[in-house]
Write a protein that holds these residues in place. Structure first.
Motif, PDB file in Angstrom:
ATOM      1  N   ARG A   1      -4.249   1.531  -8.142  1.00 42.05           N
ATOM      2  CA  ARG A   1      -5.150   2.023  -7.081  1.00 42.05           C
ATOM      3  C   ARG A   1      -5.755   0.800  -6.396  1.00 42.05           C
ATOM      4  O   ARG A   1      -6.465   0.024  -7.012  1.00 42.05           O
ATOM      5  CB  ARG A   1      -6.234   2.905  -7.693  1.00 42.05           C
ATOM      6  N   LEU A   2      -5.476   0.637  -5.130  1.00 41.54           N
ATOM      7  CA  LEU A   2      -5.842  -0.588  -4.427  1.00 41.54           C
ATOM      8  C   LEU A   2      -7.349  -0.851  -4.456  1.00 41.54           C
ATOM      9  O   LEU A   2      -7.788  -2.003  -4.579  1.00 41.54           O
ATOM     10  CB  LEU A   2      -5.351  -0.510  -2.982  1.00 41.54           C
ATOM     11  N   ALA A   3      -8.163   0.191  -4.364  1.00 42.75           N
ATOM     12  CA  ALA A   3      -9.619   0.035  -4.341  1.00 42.75           C
ATOM     13  C   ALA A   3     -10.169  -0.548  -5.645  1.00 42.75           C
ATOM     14  O   ALA A   3     -11.293  -1.052  -5.673  1.00 42.75           O
ATOM     15  CB  ALA A   3     -10.287   1.375  -4.046  1.00 42.75           C
ATOM     16  N   ASP A   4      -9.379  -0.494  -6.735  1.00 41.33           N
ATOM     17  CA  ASP A   4      -9.812  -1.065  -8.006  1.00 41.33           C
ATOM     18  C   ASP A   4      -9.689  -2.590  -8.030  1.00 41.33           C
ATOM     19  O   ASP A   4     -10.231  -3.243  -8.921  1.00 41.33           O
ATOM     20  CB  ASP A   4      -8.993  -0.491  -9.165  1.00 41.33           C
TER      21      ASP A   4
ATOM     22  N   VAL B   1       2.059  -3.200  -7.798  1.00 42.07           N
ATOM     23  CA  VAL B   1       1.263  -4.425  -7.920  1.00 42.07           C
ATOM     24  C   VAL B   1       1.675  -5.477  -6.891  1.00 42.07           C
ATOM     25  O   VAL B   1       0.822  -6.093  -6.237  1.00 42.07           O
ATOM     26  CB  VAL B   1       1.366  -5.002  -9.349  1.00 42.07           C
ATOM     27  N   LYS B   2       2.969  -5.704  -6.720  1.00 41.44           N
ATOM     28  CA  LYS B   2       3.398  -6.752  -5.791  1.00 41.44           C
ATOM     29  C   LYS B   2       2.994  -6.443  -4.358  1.00 41.44           C
ATOM     30  O   LYS B   2       2.654  -7.351  -3.593  1.00 41.44           O
ATOM     31  CB  LYS B   2       4.913  -6.972  -5.886  1.00 41.44           C
ATOM     32  N   THR B   3       2.982  -5.158  -4.004  1.00 38.39           N
ATOM     33  CA  THR B   3       2.537  -4.760  -2.669  1.00 38.39           C
ATOM     34  C   THR B   3       1.037  -4.975  -2.530  1.00 38.39           C
ATOM     35  O   THR B   3       0.560  -5.466  -1.501  1.00 38.39           O
ATOM     36  CB  THR B   3       2.875  -3.281  -2.399  1.00 38.39           C
ATOM     37  N   ALA B   4       0.301  -4.623  -3.560  1.00 42.96           N
ATOM     38  CA  ALA B   4      -1.153  -4.802  -3.550  1.00 42.96           C
ATOM     39  C   ALA B   4      -1.520  -6.282  -3.401  1.00 42.96           C
ATOM     40  O   ALA B   4      -2.426  -6.633  -2.639  1.00 42.96           O
ATOM     41  CB  ALA B   4      -1.757  -4.230  -4.827  1.00 42.96           C
ATOM     42  N   LYS B   5      -0.828  -7.135  -4.125  1.00 45.85           N
ATOM     43  CA  LYS B   5      -1.094  -8.574  -4.033  1.00 45.85           C
ATOM     44  C   LYS B   5      -0.870  -9.084  -2.610  1.00 45.85           C
ATOM     45  O   LYS B   5      -1.679  -9.861  -2.069  1.00 45.85           O
ATOM     46  CB  LYS B   5      -0.182  -9.337  -4.997  1.00 45.85           C
TER      47      LYS B   5
ATOM     48  N   TRP C   1       4.073   0.887  15.506  1.00 43.47           N
ATOM     49  CA  TRP C   1       3.269  -0.336  15.371  1.00 43.47           C
ATOM     50  C   TRP C   1       2.476  -0.368  14.060  1.00 43.47           C
ATOM     51  O   TRP C   1       2.057  -1.435  13.601  1.00 43.47           O
ATOM     52  CB  TRP C   1       2.332  -0.504  16.570  1.00 43.47           C
ATOM     53  N   TRP C   2       2.248   0.783  13.439  1.00 49.32           N
ATOM     54  CA  TRP C   2       1.387   0.892  12.246  1.00 49.32           C
ATOM     55  C   TRP C   2       2.132   0.738  10.923  1.00 49.32           C
ATOM     56  O   TRP C   2       1.516   0.571   9.883  1.00 49.32           O
ATOM     57  CB  TRP C   2       0.688   2.258  12.245  1.00 49.32           C
ATOM     58  N   HIS C   3       3.454   0.805  10.932  1.00 53.22           N
ATOM     59  CA  HIS C   3       4.231   0.883   9.686  1.00 53.22           C
ATOM     60  C   HIS C   3       4.733  -0.494   9.255  1.00 53.22           C
ATOM     61  O   HIS C   3       5.374  -1.204  10.025  1.00 53.22           O
ATOM     62  CB  HIS C   3       5.426   1.828   9.875  1.00 53.22           C
ATOM     63  N   TYR C   4       4.482  -0.827   7.951  1.00 54.83           N
ATOM     64  CA  TYR C   4       4.944  -2.104   7.402  1.00 54.83           C
ATOM     65  C   TYR C   4       5.527  -1.915   6.012  1.00 54.83           C
ATOM     66  O   TYR C   4       4.941  -1.240   5.166  1.00 54.83           O
ATOM     67  CB  TYR C   4       3.796  -3.123   7.371  1.00 54.83           C
ATOM     68  N   ASN C   5       6.703  -2.518   5.813  1.00 54.78           N
ATOM     69  CA  ASN C   5       7.401  -2.475   4.526  1.00 54.78           C
ATOM     70  C   ASN C   5       7.378  -3.852   3.875  1.00 54.78           C
ATOM     71  O   ASN C   5       7.581  -4.863   4.557  1.00 54.78           O
ATOM     72  CB  ASN C   5       8.871  -2.075   4.726  1.00 54.78           C
ATOM     73  N   LEU C   6       7.156  -3.887   2.584  1.00 54.71           N
ATOM     74  CA  LEU C   6       7.252  -5.144   1.850  1.00 54.71           C
ATOM     75  C   LEU C   6       8.717  -5.400   1.519  1.00 54.71           C
ATOM     76  O   LEU C   6       9.366  -4.576   0.859  1.00 54.71           O
ATOM     77  CB  LEU C   6       6.427  -5.086   0.558  1.00 54.71           C
ATOM     78  N   SER C   7       9.235  -6.520   1.967  1.00 57.29           N
ATOM     79  CA  SER C   7      10.653  -6.834   1.752  1.00 57.29           C
ATOM     80  C   SER C   7      11.017  -6.804   0.274  1.00 57.29           C
ATOM     81  O   SER C   7      12.085  -6.302  -0.110  1.00 57.29           O
ATOM     82  CB  SER C   7      10.974  -8.209   2.338  1.00 57.29           C
ATOM     83  N   ALA C   8      10.147  -7.318  -0.569  1.00 63.39           N
ATOM     84  CA  ALA C   8      10.427  -7.399  -2.009  1.00 63.39           C
ATOM     85  C   ALA C   8      10.477  -6.035  -2.681  1.00 63.39           C
ATOM     86  O   ALA C   8      10.884  -5.923  -3.843  1.00 63.39           O
ATOM     87  CB  ALA C   8       9.365  -8.262  -2.687  1.00 63.39           C
TER      88      ALA C   8
END
Length: 241
Positions: A65-68, A100-104, A219-226
């Motif tokens: 949970r990102l807010a944590d 986790v990798k996206t959150a980082k 314009w709002w959408h983003y994907n993490l390559s990893a």
């Protein structure tokens, strides 16, 4: 006479000793009461700061949970409301989860945004695959909703839908609302006011510098390559009702 004086002196000494003991007890009691009066209010007045979690010991593929892990984000999770293109609430409650990798990567990107006086605001984060099926039932059009049989990177915990807000929570002008399906939302549409183009450029270039890539039409959408090769998931978060 002496036989009366000695007992009298003994009585005086005894009374003096008792008086001293009672006096000491009284002083000790007053000291304790003073300590209570001076220490307890000070302890009560100390603000309790919320303690954020760390990523230590967590695998990159773990859902969190990102807010944590950061309190520097803003949220408007539309699919937990009816204010979305589906006109339906498909999340039981509003939470932003990612791997986790996206959150980082998001926290790192947000630090750069904060230096510019803005921060990330989330419209959508990880999306359980079962919700993807709900969305497909409502709008079975691959132009707007990814086919749930294949899933989307949202279902993998590696995609986010975001915008930028200032420190007062005001959204930067991006030209359209979230989930606007039309040419005005395209990244390659340069027929827009300078302010809008600069806001989109700030969002896009900063996100790309932290390992994300964008979709031409949103314009709002983003994907993490990893996260591209991660498995489609159906993890469901708990709601604190």
């Amino acid at each position: 006479m002496t036989k009366y004086i000695m007992p009298f002196l003994g009585l005086v000494a005894l009374l003096a000793c008792r008086g001293k003991q009672e006096g000491e007890k009284s002083i000790e009691k007053e000291i304790v009461e003073v300590k209570k009066e001076t220490t307890l209010p000070i302890m009560d007045s100390i603000p309790q700061e919320p303690k954020l979690k760390t990523f230590q010991g967590l695998a990159d593929t773990t859902f969190v949970r990102l807010a944590d892990f950061s309190d520097d984000f803003a949220y408007d999770l539309r699919y937990a409301t009816e204010n979305n293109f589906l006109k339906a609430k498909v999340y039981d409650c509003a939470e932003c989860y990612t791997r986790v990798k996206t959150a980082k990567a998001l926290i790192a990107a947000n630090k750069d945004f904060l230096k510019r006086g803005v921060k990330i605001k989330f419209f959508d984060c990880y999306r359980p695959n079962s919700v993807q099926y709900k969305m497909w039932e409502i709008v079975p059009n691959p132009q707007y909703v990814a086919n749930p049989d294949k899933g989307s990177i949202h279902n993998k915990g590696g995609a986010v839908d975001i915008t930028l807000v200032d420190m007062d929570g005001n959204e930067l002008d991006m030209g359209t609302d979230f989930d606007y399906f039309g040419k005005r939302a395209y990244h390659d549409n340069t027929d827009l006011p300078k302010e809008i183009l600069e806001n989109r450029k700030l969002l896009k270039e900063t996100m790309e510098s932290h390992g994300f890539w964008s979709i031409r039409t949103e314009w709002w959408h983003y994907n993490l390559s990893a996260a591209s090769n991660d498995k489609v998931a159906n993890f469901k978060w708990k709601c604190n009702d």
